[in-house]
Design a protein around this motif. Sequence first.
Motif, mmCIF file in Angstrom:
data_model
loop_
_atom_site.group_PDB
_atom_site.id
_atom_site.type_symbol
_atom_site.label_atom_id
_atom_site.label_comp_id
_atom_site.label_asym_id
_atom_site.label_seq_id
_atom_site.Cartn_x
_atom_site.Cartn_y
_atom_site.Cartn_z
ATOM 1 N N LYS A 35 0.826 -1.201 0.000
ATOM 2 C CA LYS A 35 0.000 0.000 0.000
ATOM 3 C C LYS A 35 0.865 1.259 0.000
ATOM 4 O O LYS A 35 2.016 1.236 0.437
ATOM 5 C CB LYS A 35 -0.901 0.013 1.235
ATOM 6 N N ASP A 42 0.780 0.466 -4.447
ATOM 7 C CA ASP A 42 -0.441 -0.346 -4.434
ATOM 8 C C ASP A 42 -0.812 -0.825 -5.839
ATOM 9 O O ASP A 42 -1.965 -0.792 -6.237
ATOM 10 C CB ASP A 42 -1.592 0.437 -3.797
ATOM 11 N N ASP A 46 0.012 -7.526 -1.956
ATOM 12 C CA ASP A 46 1.219 -7.576 -1.127
ATOM 13 C C ASP A 46 1.519 -9.039 -0.793
ATOM 14 O O ASP A 46 0.705 -9.927 -1.079
ATOM 15 C CB ASP A 46 1.087 -6.687 0.107
#
Length: 137
Positions: A35, A42, A46
């Motif tokens: 993020k 982003d 992740d």
Amino acid sequence: MTDTPRPSAIAADSGHGGLQTFVTAGPTSLVADVKVSAGGLDLGPDPHDLVAAGLAACTTMTLRLYAKRKNWALGAVHVEVRSSREPDMTPPERFDREITLDGDLDAEQRERLLAIAELCPIHKLLTQGARVVTTVG
């Protein structure tokens, strides 16, 4: 000529800044990132999201294979996994998995499929652990 097995996953960073990482897993490539609040852009999942995706996919496949072997009328399977961190707990990582099963299944079959979900290989890996052997080239 022997086939050399391909790596399960490859991650590469160009070294030009940022946290965007190009990941190849099997025949597919994607961008992993974090993020904006964590220093990324982003642009992709992740690493925790990638683990959650593995759990969701493995659960779905495990349930489908089992139901098929039993000739059960399992319709669509939908698995959502949410990853979170609880620093005061051991272990601190938590995965909440919600399974939705469609099809003409009785209560006993649904209960059995819930038990089978606990046997999915990625669920077992996350709950039992794994060895990671690292070398530097």
